[in-house]
Design a protein around this motif. Structure first.
Motif, mmCIF file in Angstrom:
data_model
loop_
_atom_site.group_PDB
_atom_site.id
_atom_site.type_symbol
_atom_site.label_atom_id
_atom_site.label_comp_id
_atom_site.label_asym_id
_atom_site.label_seq_id
_atom_site.Cartn_x
_atom_site.Cartn_y
_atom_site.Cartn_z
ATOM 1 N N TRP A 132 14.451 97.608 -40.464
ATOM 2 C CA TRP A 132 14.602 98.102 -41.395
ATOM 3 C C TRP A 132 13.445 99.107 -41.069
ATOM 4 O O TRP A 132 13.089 100.289 -41.860
ATOM 5 C CB TRP A 132 14.652 97.912 -42.673
ATOM 6 N N ARG A 160 13.142 103.281 -41.453
ATOM 7 C CA ARG A 160 12.737 103.921 -42.239
ATOM 8 C C ARG A 160 11.841 105.226 -41.587
ATOM 9 O O ARG A 160 11.325 105.560 -41.754
ATOM 10 C CB ARG A 160 11.380 103.377 -42.919
ATOM 11 N N GLY A 183 13.364 108.207 -41.255
ATOM 12 C CA GLY A 183 13.884 108.571 -42.224
ATOM 13 C C GLY A 183 14.886 108.656 -42.684
ATOM 14 O O GLY A 183 15.519 108.840 -43.846
ATOM 15 N N GLU A 205 16.954 106.214 -45.200
ATOM 16 C CA GLU A 205 17.207 105.694 -46.716
ATOM 17 C C GLU A 205 18.166 104.524 -46.712
ATOM 18 O O GLU A 205 18.391 103.732 -47.440
ATOM 19 C CB GLU A 205 16.577 106.663 -47.307
ATOM 20 N N SER A 206 19.354 105.111 -46.246
ATOM 21 C CA SER A 206 20.180 103.786 -46.644
ATOM 22 C C SER A 206 21.013 103.919 -45.292
ATOM 23 O O SER A 206 21.003 104.682 -44.153
ATOM 24 C CB SER A 206 21.118 105.304 -47.738
ATOM 25 N N HIS A 218 16.635 113.614 -44.392
ATOM 26 C CA HIS A 218 14.987 112.751 -43.792
ATOM 27 C C HIS A 218 15.241 112.816 -42.913
ATOM 28 O O HIS A 218 14.645 111.448 -42.251
ATOM 29 C CB HIS A 218 15.140 111.953 -44.805
ATOM 30 N N ASN A 228 12.750 112.630 -39.345
ATOM 31 C CA ASN A 228 10.952 112.323 -38.984
ATOM 32 C C ASN A 228 11.292 113.107 -37.980
ATOM 33 O O ASN A 228 11.910 112.555 -37.463
ATOM 34 C CB ASN A 228 10.742 110.869 -39.690
ATOM 35 N N SER A 269 8.951 110.655 -35.088
ATOM 36 C CA SER A 269 10.145 109.346 -35.136
ATOM 37 C C SER A 269 9.977 109.483 -33.140
ATOM 38 O O SER A 269 10.481 110.515 -32.974
ATOM 39 C CB SER A 269 11.139 108.967 -35.602
#
Length: 181
Positions: free
Chosen positions: A134, A138, A141, A143-144, A169, A171, A174
């Motif tokens: 996780w 994250r 980006g 979230e699910s 989302h 990023n 990253s």
């Protein structure tokens, strides 16, 4: 060689161990350490922890005497370093030119998430916890898990995420990469 400036140059740059012995010792230890790091010690998820540094220092110290055969001169050390660097370069070249060797030398990417579902068996294989997974999701980006088409542990210990089309989302900072399959 003569002693100049109080230095015995022959003692500094001569050979105290036969070159063939250093090559054999260096080769044997290089291959042993390669096998240990490739097949025994699991990949870490893109990070070096204190335990990793400690094991590297201990292995370096333990293997020094096995490689050296009690060498005493600078030249002996240079030959031993050249053997280790030579094997490293050879591995890189073999892996580049020969796919079969590449499969042996480099672990394949391991899928950890497929179509929004964690692959627990693969996670256990590399000792990756849900929290670690996780954390990397994250950073990309996510979230699910519904946003993830696939997530991989790469051969270098890095992490890559392929998001489903239309997921939001992203990023840009990253280290992961988004690709279509």
């Amino acid at each position: 060689m003569a002693i100049l400036l109080g230095i015995d140059w022959a003692e500094l740059f001569g050979f105290s161990v036969p070159i063939s012995e250093m090559i054999i010792r260096g080769t044997a230890i290089y291959w042993f350490l390669f096998i240990v790091f490739r097949f025994v010690i699991p990949r870490d998820v893109g990070a070096i922890g204190i335990a990793d540094i400690l094991i590297l220092v201990i292995i370096a110290d333990a293997s020094q005497n096995a490689m050296s055969g009690d060498y005493k001169t600078i030249t002996d050390g240079m030959v031993l370093i050249a053997v280790m660097v030579g094997w490293n370069l050879a591995f890189d070249r073999f892996a580049f030119y020969f796919p079969a060797f590449r499969r042996f030398a480099t672990p394949a990417s391991l899928c950890l998430v497929k179509d929004g579902r964690m692959l627990k068996r693969n996670m256990r294989r590399e000792f990756i916890t849900d929290d670690e997974l996780w954390g990397h999701l994250r950073m990309d980006g996510v979230e699910s898990l519904d946003q993830v088409r696939a997530a991989y542990l790469e051969s270098d210990g890095g992490f890559s995420v392929i998001k489903k089309a239309g997921s939001e989302h992203h990023n840009p900072h990253s280290p992961s990469r988004s690709e279509s399959m």
